[in-house]
Design a protein around this motif. Sequence first.
Motif, mmCIF file in Angstrom:
data_model
loop_
_atom_site.group_PDB
_atom_site.id
_atom_site.type_symbol
_atom_site.label_atom_id
_atom_site.label_comp_id
_atom_site.label_asym_id
_atom_site.label_seq_id
_atom_site.Cartn_x
_atom_site.Cartn_y
_atom_site.Cartn_z
ATOM 1 N N GLY A 29 0.818 -1.213 0.000
ATOM 2 C CA GLY A 29 0.000 0.000 0.000
ATOM 3 C C GLY A 29 0.850 1.261 0.000
ATOM 4 O O GLY A 29 0.512 2.248 -0.673
ATOM 5 N N GLU A 30 1.939 1.253 0.757
ATOM 6 C CA GLU A 30 2.844 2.397 0.784
ATOM 7 C C GLU A 30 3.493 2.601 -0.584
ATOM 8 O O GLU A 30 3.644 3.743 -1.041
ATOM 9 C CB GLU A 30 3.911 2.207 1.866
ATOM 10 C CG GLU A 30 4.941 3.314 1.938
ATOM 11 C CD GLU A 30 4.390 4.685 2.334
ATOM 12 O OE1 GLU A 30 5.183 5.641 2.347
ATOM 13 O OE2 GLU A 30 3.175 4.821 2.614
ATOM 14 N N ALA A 31 3.859 1.527 -1.260
ATOM 15 C CA ALA A 31 4.434 1.637 -2.607
ATOM 16 C C ALA A 31 3.427 2.259 -3.566
ATOM 17 O O ALA A 31 3.786 3.127 -4.372
ATOM 18 C CB ALA A 31 4.885 0.266 -3.104
ATOM 19 N N GLU A 32 2.176 1.852 -3.474
ATOM 20 C CA GLU A 32 1.133 2.435 -4.332
ATOM 21 C C GLU A 32 0.943 3.916 -4.027
ATOM 22 O O GLU A 32 0.803 4.738 -4.938
ATOM 23 C CB GLU A 32 -0.186 1.690 -4.140
ATOM 24 C CG GLU A 32 -0.188 0.304 -4.720
ATOM 25 C CD GLU A 32 -1.460 -0.480 -4.374
ATOM 26 O OE1 GLU A 32 -2.376 0.087 -3.730
ATOM 27 O OE2 GLU A 32 -1.532 -1.651 -4.761
ATOM 28 N N ARG A 33 0.941 4.276 -2.743
ATOM 29 C CA ARG A 33 0.778 5.677 -2.353
ATOM 30 C C ARG A 33 1.920 6.521 -2.904
ATOM 31 O O ARG A 33 1.698 7.589 -3.488
ATOM 32 C CB ARG A 33 0.721 5.808 -0.834
ATOM 33 C CG ARG A 33 0.440 7.250 -0.365
ATOM 34 C CD ARG A 33 0.672 7.428 1.119
ATOM 35 N NE ARG A 33 2.071 7.353 1.496
ATOM 36 C CZ ARG A 33 2.987 8.312 1.278
ATOM 37 N NH1 ARG A 33 2.643 9.425 0.662
ATOM 38 N NH2 ARG A 33 4.239 8.156 1.679
ATOM 39 N N LEU A 34 3.148 6.042 -2.744
ATOM 40 C CA LEU A 34 4.305 6.782 -3.246
ATOM 41 C C LEU A 34 4.271 6.910 -4.767
ATOM 42 O O LEU A 34 4.612 7.963 -5.317
ATOM 43 C CB LEU A 34 5.603 6.115 -2.792
ATOM 44 C CG LEU A 34 5.954 6.290 -1.317
ATOM 45 C CD1 LEU A 34 7.094 5.352 -0.926
ATOM 46 C CD2 LEU A 34 6.307 7.737 -1.006
#
Length: 173
Positions: A29-34
């Motif tokens: 999820g953090e990778a998608e947000r970034l």
Amino acid sequence: MGGSFEDILARARPREKTVMVCLAGDLAGEAERLQDELSRVSEDWEPEDLTAVHPGRALAEQLKTVHAQVREAEEPFTFRYIGDRAYSDLMAAHPAENDNEAFNSESFPRALVAASCVQPAMTVEQVAQLFEVINEGEIKKLFDAAWDVHNASDIVPFSLAASALLASLIGEK
């Protein structure tokens, strides 16, 4: 090749497939947000002068770090064909409630993953526990791999990247 039936049978091996499953949904999820933030900043940014540093540079570094962490959080799952009779029995044990479906979409995926995953070996209960933690995309990846070892007919999947690499290596000789 060729030979007698016994020779052919001695060479036969059940189909196997290994997939990598991300166990760290928070990192994914953090990778998608970034990635989304990087796209937005890249579209909106206009430098004030020639010495301005693109704000996406720091985001790209963060994304690179998170991608490495996601890869570290991936776990291999290896599936093996269980045989025609066992597969047929498994499908029969999970009949569809609807005539338009081949199997019970709730119980069959868990049973097939449990029956055909050889590394790590899991019970149906353990598969159900795993399915409560990973997202639907990762669940689909596991079921698709289990399905493919039983139903896919392509012998060697085509890889554009592998073909390009092989072509460049052949050109180097």
